[in-house]
Design an enzyme around this catalytic site. Structure first.
Site, PDB file in Angstrom:
ATOM      1  N   CYS A 121       0.835  -1.210   0.000  1.00 42.50           N
ATOM      2  CA  CYS A 121       0.000   0.000   0.000  1.00 42.50           C
ATOM      3  C   CYS A 121       0.869   1.259   0.000  1.00 42.50           C
ATOM      4  O   CYS A 121       1.759   1.417   0.836  1.00 42.50           O
ATOM      5  CB  CYS A 121      -0.900  -0.031   1.236  1.00 42.50           C
ATOM      6  SG  CYS A 121      -1.770   1.523   1.527  1.00 42.50           S
ATOM      7  N   CYS A 338      -7.308   1.706  -5.294  1.00 43.61           N
ATOM      8  CA  CYS A 338      -7.109   1.287  -3.908  1.00 43.61           C
ATOM      9  C   CYS A 338      -5.624   1.171  -3.614  1.00 43.61           C
ATOM     10  O   CYS A 338      -4.879   0.562  -4.377  1.00 43.61           O
ATOM     11  CB  CYS A 338      -7.695  -0.101  -3.674  1.00 43.61           C
ATOM     12  SG  CYS A 338      -9.454  -0.170  -3.804  1.00 43.61           S
TER      13      CYS A 338
END
Ligand code: SAH
Ligand code: SF4
Length: 349
Positions: A121, A338
């Site tokens: 991430c 995302c």
């Protein structure tokens, strides 16, 4: 000079108190509330049902523009827009608008950076700076509401899947939910706001005990601790079995379905073995799985699964009676997908 108050940080009770201190009648607070959350006004001088003197006092003692929009980018299909905003202390956050036929979904941030360090991430790769205030969480929502209103459109859904771990900033996140669902204000249905968590067990318990209507998504991403430990460092503290027990507690307490999120990474968590292990873990549970082929980030070399592997993975889940959806990736060309949000304008890092 005393510091100006950000009115977006006040709830209606606090706003009423503030108005009382200015020796104004209570109903003025409600009028201001409506300007802020029903008309999305960010300019005191436009609040024309307030006396001129009050508008001047408000401008002296309070402010409504704590966030500066530094850049706005549109995906090539025009359906996704990402803004980078700067907070008063120089921190940056990103917010994404995704337009669909009948929905306009916002993906909003709750922290500058994130402390959880998930390896895949972009936000996790930045590290943690600080929690956002309630006002900072909701201001980008009001920005987009204002923009959509010019097209006679509304924000219909919000996902707390931007930068940060919402349940690590529990109080402000949930107050932001209260603000956005207030039926005398922004009036979004509680079921239209999804909170996504990496799996902070004590916070999920608390959330379950508060029996809120806002749906919960849990980022699972692996079905064995050996694999999840490698992707999500907090798994070492709160491993899968305990996390799933807590999810079951949530389901029993609220009667609500949980969504599990799963970013499919080629050769890591997209194998038939992982799919079977997941099937065994959650079969019979009131849940749904969202499968998202990994979005690329600078600090992680993993690759998204092939379409063929995604289909195979989903097929196994179906065999276990577990429902799932493969999520359409949005805004990848502007790094608005995302896990791609961070504090820089793309191409400048
Ligand atoms: N901190 C919260 C919410 C923000 S992240 C959480 O982790 O749930 C929103 C979702 O994006 C999470 O499911 C997260 O695991 C997922 N995600 C993070 N990086 C990703 C990437 N590179 N590709 C696909 N999904 C990713
Ligand atoms: Fe934080 Fe969520 Fe990114 Fe993990 S996936 S680092 S919890 S924002």
């Amino acid at each position: 000079m005393t510091k100006k108050i950000n009115l977006y940080d006040l709830d209606l009770v606090q706003l009423t108190q503030f108005i009382t201190e200015l020796e104004q009648p209570n109903f003025r607070a409600r009028q201001i509330w409506q300007w802020l959350y029903q008309h999305y006004t960010d300019d005191f001088s436009a609040m024309h049902n307030l006396p001129q003197s009050l508008r001047v006092t408000l401008a002296e003692k309070a402010h409504l523009a704590p966030i500066k929009i530094v850049s706005s980018q549109h995906s090539s299909d025009g359906q996704t827009e990402k803004i980078l905003s700067q907070l008063p202390d120089g921190q940056f956050i990103e917010t994404v608008l995704m337009r669909y036929d009948k929905r306009n979904t916002l993906c909003i941030s709750t922290q500058a950076g994130c402390a959880m360090g998930c390896v895949f991430c972009a936000t996790g790769q930045m590290g943690f700076f600080r929690n956002l205030t309630v006002g900072e969480i909701i201001t980008p929502v009001l920005h987009f509401a204002r923009q959509l209103a010019t097209e006679d459109k509304h924000v219909t859904n919000i996902v707390m899947m931007g930068m940060g771990e919402p349940l690590h900033n529990y109080e402000n996140t949930l107050q932001a939910v209260d603000r956005l669902t207030d039926n005398e204000g922004f009036n979004l249905g509680a079921r239209k706001i999804t909170i996504s968590t990496v799996g902070l067990i004590p916070a999920i318990r608390r959330y379950a005990d508060e029996a809120r209507q806002t749906p919960l998504a849990v980022s699972l991403h692996a079905a064995t601790d050996a694999e999840r430990d490698k992707l999500i460092p907090i798994n070492k503290r709160w491993p899968i079995a305990e996390l799933l027990d807590t999810c079951r507690y949530y389901i029993i307490k609220t009667g609500r379905r949980i969504t599990f999120e799963w970013a499919l990474i080629a050769g890591k968590n997209d194998t038939i073995e992982q799919a079977q292990a997941l099937g065994r873990l959650i079969q019979g549970m009131l849940c749904h799985v969202n499968l998202i082929p990994l979005n690329p980030t600078k600090g992680y070399g993993g690759q998204p699964s092939s379409r063929e592997q995604v289909d195979k993975f989903q097929e196994v889940l179906t065999q276990y009676g577990v429902s799932s959806t493969v999520r359409v990736r949005r805004g990848i060309d502007i790094q608005a997908g995302c896990g791609q949000l961070r504090d820089r304008i793309i191409n400048s890092n």
